[in-house]
Design an enzyme around this catalytic site. Structure first.
Site, mmCIF file in Angstrom:
data_model
loop_
_atom_site.group_PDB
_atom_site.id
_atom_site.type_symbol
_atom_site.label_atom_id
_atom_site.label_comp_id
_atom_site.label_asym_id
_atom_site.label_seq_id
_atom_site.Cartn_x
_atom_site.Cartn_y
_atom_site.Cartn_z
ATOM 1 N N LYS A 1 0.817 -1.197 0.000
ATOM 2 C CA LYS A 1 0.000 0.000 0.000
ATOM 3 C C LYS A 1 0.858 1.257 0.000
ATOM 4 C CE LYS A 1 -3.441 -1.995 3.161
ATOM 5 N NZ LYS A 1 -4.064 -1.775 4.513
ATOM 6 N N GLY A 2 2.085 1.124 0.491
ATOM 7 C CA GLY A 2 2.920 2.285 0.806
ATOM 8 C C GLY A 2 3.102 3.327 -0.277
ATOM 9 N N GLU B 1 7.728 2.178 -6.003
ATOM 10 C CA GLU B 1 7.777 1.622 -4.649
ATOM 11 C C GLU B 1 7.959 2.762 -3.646
ATOM 12 O OE1 GLU B 1 7.164 -0.329 -2.369
ATOM 13 O OE2 GLU B 1 8.539 -2.018 -2.386
ATOM 14 N N ASP B 2 7.576 2.511 -2.407
ATOM 15 C CA ASP B 2 7.773 3.552 -1.390
ATOM 16 C C ASP B 2 9.210 3.581 -0.874
ATOM 17 O OD1 ASP B 2 7.544 1.116 -0.060
ATOM 18 O OD2 ASP B 2 6.072 1.794 1.400
ATOM 19 N N ASP C 1 14.585 -1.041 1.246
ATOM 20 C CA ASP C 1 15.307 -1.184 2.508
ATOM 21 C C ASP C 1 16.361 -2.282 2.325
ATOM 22 O OD1 ASP C 1 15.915 -0.942 5.220
ATOM 23 O OD2 ASP C 1 14.209 -2.118 5.889
ATOM 24 N N LYS D 1 16.985 3.356 1.296
ATOM 25 C CA LYS D 1 17.835 3.143 2.487
ATOM 26 C C LYS D 1 19.029 2.313 2.024
ATOM 27 C CE LYS D 1 14.217 3.211 6.048
ATOM 28 N NZ LYS D 1 13.570 2.398 7.111
ATOM 29 N N PHE E 1 13.093 4.872 11.086
ATOM 30 C CA PHE E 1 11.821 4.360 10.582
ATOM 31 C C PHE E 1 10.935 5.557 10.289
ATOM 32 C CE2 PHE E 1 7.743 2.315 10.411
ATOM 33 C CZ PHE E 1 8.043 1.120 9.766
ATOM 34 N N ASP F 1 3.474 3.642 6.606
ATOM 35 C CA ASP F 1 2.779 3.383 7.862
ATOM 36 C C ASP F 1 3.690 2.778 8.926
ATOM 37 O OD1 ASP F 1 2.978 0.781 6.548
ATOM 38 O OD2 ASP F 1 1.679 0.082 8.152
ATOM 39 N N ARG G 1 -0.396 6.758 7.676
ATOM 40 C CA ARG G 1 -0.269 6.763 6.216
ATOM 41 C C ARG G 1 -0.694 8.074 5.575
ATOM 42 N NH1 ARG G 1 0.947 1.819 4.000
ATOM 43 N NH2 ARG G 1 -0.008 0.025 4.997
HETATM 44 P P1 IMP Z 1 12.718 -4.485 1.937
HETATM 45 O O1 IMP Z 1 12.318 -5.787 1.336
HETATM 46 O O2 IMP Z 1 13.513 -4.674 3.189
HETATM 47 O O3 IMP Z 1 13.433 -3.582 0.959
HETATM 48 O O4 IMP Z 1 11.388 -3.846 2.432
HETATM 49 C C1 IMP Z 1 10.891 -2.692 1.958
HETATM 50 C C2 IMP Z 1 9.507 -2.488 2.528
HETATM 51 O O5 IMP Z 1 9.540 -2.445 3.961
HETATM 52 C C3 IMP Z 1 8.988 -1.159 2.068
HETATM 53 O O6 IMP Z 1 8.301 -1.275 0.860
HETATM 54 C C4 IMP Z 1 8.115 -0.761 3.213
HETATM 55 O O7 IMP Z 1 6.825 -1.274 3.034
HETATM 56 C C5 IMP Z 1 8.742 -1.397 4.433
HETATM 57 N N1 IMP Z 1 9.589 -0.406 5.140
HETATM 58 C C6 IMP Z 1 10.927 -0.384 5.235
HETATM 59 N N2 IMP Z 1 11.364 0.662 5.941
HETATM 60 C C7 IMP Z 1 10.246 1.348 6.297
HETATM 61 C C8 IMP Z 1 10.027 2.581 7.035
HETATM 62 O O8 IMP Z 1 10.950 3.272 7.502
HETATM 63 N N3 IMP Z 1 8.729 2.957 7.189
HETATM 64 C C9 IMP Z 1 7.685 2.264 6.664
HETATM 65 N N4 IMP Z 1 7.840 1.124 5.974
HETATM 66 C C10 IMP Z 1 9.113 0.672 5.791
HETATM 67 MG MG MG Z 2 6.384 -1.061 0.193
#
Ligand code: IMP
Ligand code: MG
Length: 174
Positions: A42-43, A98-99, A102, A130, A151, A158, A164
């Site tokens: 949803k992000g 994508e939002d 990470d 990140k 975070f 969210d 959100r």
């Molecule tokens: P990844 O697979 O570790 O890259 O995960 C990325 C997903 O984790 C993002 O699409 C977000 O939904 C969630 N996420 C990672 N860091 C944050 C944050 O600081 N705030 C909110 N959601 C986050």
């Molecule tokens: Mg996401």
């Protein structure tokens, strides 16, 4: 509920300017192409909504949703598509919106699944990168902001489904 302390990290006007810049870059890169923008729910829904209205190229939109089953707030372990695209992506120039990238595990998984469907091209756009938290080698082609630890919430992001719809992006302080 315990009060969650947070402070503004990216104010709305800064976000708006950056989103316009990214849209300009994308619009320049994709002239004369059949672009399909895929928003990761949803992000990224608010980012997509703003970005989409700044693009000056013709495009269609579709949505996917992913779930990761692992430990707490980081996506470790198994990832799955829980809501898939409804349009064919074969032969299309696809941009995934994508939002946050990470660890990169979510986007790497999605990229692999989408490439199997033979798009003409596939690029990744993320509002937040990140970068130093990566556990898998994956780079976004368009990045809004690069940040270190912390975070963040707001502007679609969210914390346990909260915050959100805040217009600015905040970093949680505790
Ligand atoms: P990844 O697979 O570790 O890259 O995960 C990325 C997903 O984790 C993002 O699409 C977000 O939904 C969630 N996420 C990672 N860091 C944050 C944050 O600081 N705030 C909110 N959601 C986050
Ligand atoms: Mg996401």
């Amino acid at each position: 509920m315990k009060d969650i302390k947070k402070r503004i990290l990216y104010p709305r006007d800064l976000i708006a300017r950056r989103v316009e810049e990214i849209a300009k870059e994308i619009s320049g890169d994709y002239r004369e192409k059949e672009v399909l923008v895929i928003c990761v729910l949803k992000g990224a829904f608010i980012f997509l909504a703003d970005l989409a209205r700044c693009l000056t190229i013709p495009y269609t939109v579709d949505f996917v949703r992913l779930a990761s089953y692992g430990s707490g707030s980081t996506s470790s372990g198994k990832i799955a598509i829980t809501k898939d695209t409804e349009t064919s992506i074969e032969g299309k120039d696809v941009i995934v919106v994508e939002d946050i990238v990470d660890t990169g595990l979510t986007l790497a998984y999605l990229k692999e699944r989408l490439l199997e469907r033979k798009p003409n091209s596939l690029k990744l756009c993320t509002l937040i990168d990140k970068k130093h938290r990566r556990e898998i080698a994956i780079e976004a082609d368009y990045v809004g902001f690069t940040m270190d630890d912390g975070f963040i919430v707001g502007y679609g992001l969210d914390y346990d489904e909260k915050f959100r719809c805040l217009p600015d992006i905040y970093v949680i302080e505790e």
